[in-house]
Motif scaffolding. Structure first.
Motif, PDB file in Angstrom:
ATOM      1  N   ALA A   1       0.833  -1.201   0.000  1.00 33.03           N
ATOM      2  CA  ALA A   1       0.000   0.000   0.000  1.00 33.03           C
ATOM      3  C   ALA A   1       0.870   1.254   0.000  1.00 33.03           C
ATOM      4  CB  ALA A   1      -0.915  -0.005   1.224  1.00 33.03           C
TER       5      ALA A   1
ATOM      6  N   GLN B   1      -3.058   5.107   1.553  1.00 31.77           N
ATOM      7  CA  GLN B   1      -3.829   3.947   1.964  1.00 31.77           C
ATOM      8  C   GLN B   1      -3.490   3.554   3.400  1.00 31.77           C
ATOM      9  OE1 GLN B   1      -6.133   3.001   0.014  1.00 31.77           O
ATOM     10  NE2 GLN B   1      -6.906   1.182   1.048  1.00 31.77           N
ATOM     11  N   PHE B   2      -2.228   3.712   3.757  1.00 32.20           N
ATOM     12  CA  PHE B   2      -1.805   3.421   5.123  1.00 32.20           C
ATOM     13  C   PHE B   2      -2.511   4.350   6.119  1.00 32.20           C
ATOM     14  CE2 PHE B   2       0.991   4.303   8.738  1.00 32.20           C
ATOM     15  CZ  PHE B   2       1.250   3.030   9.209  1.00 32.20           C
TER      16      PHE B   2
ATOM     17  N   ALA C   1      -6.018   3.144   6.613  1.00 29.80           N
ATOM     18  CA  ALA C   1      -6.039   1.932   7.437  1.00 29.80           C
ATOM     19  C   ALA C   1      -5.761   2.262   8.901  1.00 29.80           C
ATOM     20  CB  ALA C   1      -5.008   0.931   6.912  1.00 29.80           C
TER      21      ALA C   1
ATOM     22  N   THR D   1      -1.890  -4.568   7.387  1.00 27.51           N
ATOM     23  CA  THR D   1      -1.563  -3.643   6.294  1.00 27.51           C
ATOM     24  C   THR D   1      -0.069  -3.385   6.296  1.00 27.51           C
ATOM     25  OG1 THR D   1      -3.703  -2.508   6.454  1.00 27.51           O
ATOM     26  CG2 THR D   1      -1.927  -1.329   5.336  1.00 27.51           C
TER      27      THR D   1
END
Length: 214
Positions: free
Chosen positions: A35, A39-40, A43, A100
């Motif tokens: 990712a 995106q991190f 999450a 993740t």
């Protein structure tokens, strides 16, 4: 993998496949595969909400490739890219479906590990470190180089609506300690922090972290 051409028989399905593919591309780091930072952050916001509501433990690991500049200076930037891809793949192989892994930028990666009890945190971090260390990277014909990482980890305060910067800062402090103690090691904040900062107290009854990322 090429998608079947369904534009005539199923135009709606074809369009959805294109949209899904674009979403996947936009959430991934183009070079390494995990990712990307955006995106991190999403999450992490979800995990902060979950920890605040359910009180389950969650661990974040900050992972930095040791002596990465030396790789670029000695073998060139193409070799550096190969190292980044190899580390990204090794980290991906360490995670569960719920976890993740992301590239944060440069030679730094990160992991979010939901429902990871403190009793297992050090073992998990060591498994990640060993996974990278046991995989030499071929950067040129007949040239393999050993790659190691330093890891810092911290737990989110349970039942508290913390913030991503505070959580990452604690993990970064442990990463700095790992570097200072010689690199190629994992240092975790143990036991999990029980002190709640003034800023976290202010966030305790605040709005959802998701709203900060919309």
């Amino acid at each position: 993998m090429a998608l079947p051409d369904t534009r005539q028989s199923d135009p709606a399905g074809w369009l959805q496949a294109v949209v899904d593919g674009l979403c996947e591309l936009s959430s991934r780091d183009a070079l390494t595969g995990p990712a990307n930072r955006r995106q991190f952050e999403l999450a992490m916001a979800r995990e902060i909400d979950r920890v605040a509501r359910a009180g389950e433990p969650a661990l974040v690991l900050m992972i930095d490739i040791d002596h990465f500049k030396r790789v670029n200076d000695t073998h060139g930037h193409s070799a550096g890219d190969q190292v980044l891809r190899a580390v990204g793949q090794a980290l991906h192989e360490c995670i569960r479906p719920m976890d993740t892994v992301a590239r944060m930028g440069g030679e730094e990666f990160a992991m979010i590990l939901p429902n990871c009890p403190p009793a297992f945190g050090q073992t998990v971090a060591e498994r990640v470190r060993n996974k990278v260390q046991m995989r030499p990277v071929n950067v040129a014909p007949g040239t393999d180089i050993a790659v190691t990482v330093s890891i810092g980890g911290a737990y989110a305060p349970q039942w508290v609506r913390s913030s991503a910067p505070l959580w990452i800062e604690r993990a970064d402090q442990q990463l700095y300690r790992a570097k200072q103690e010689g690199r190629n090691r994992a240092c975790l904040e143990m036991p999990p922090v029980s002190h709640v900062s003034a800023e976290e107290k202010g966030l305790l009854f605040g709005h959802s972290q998701f709203q900060d990322l919309e």
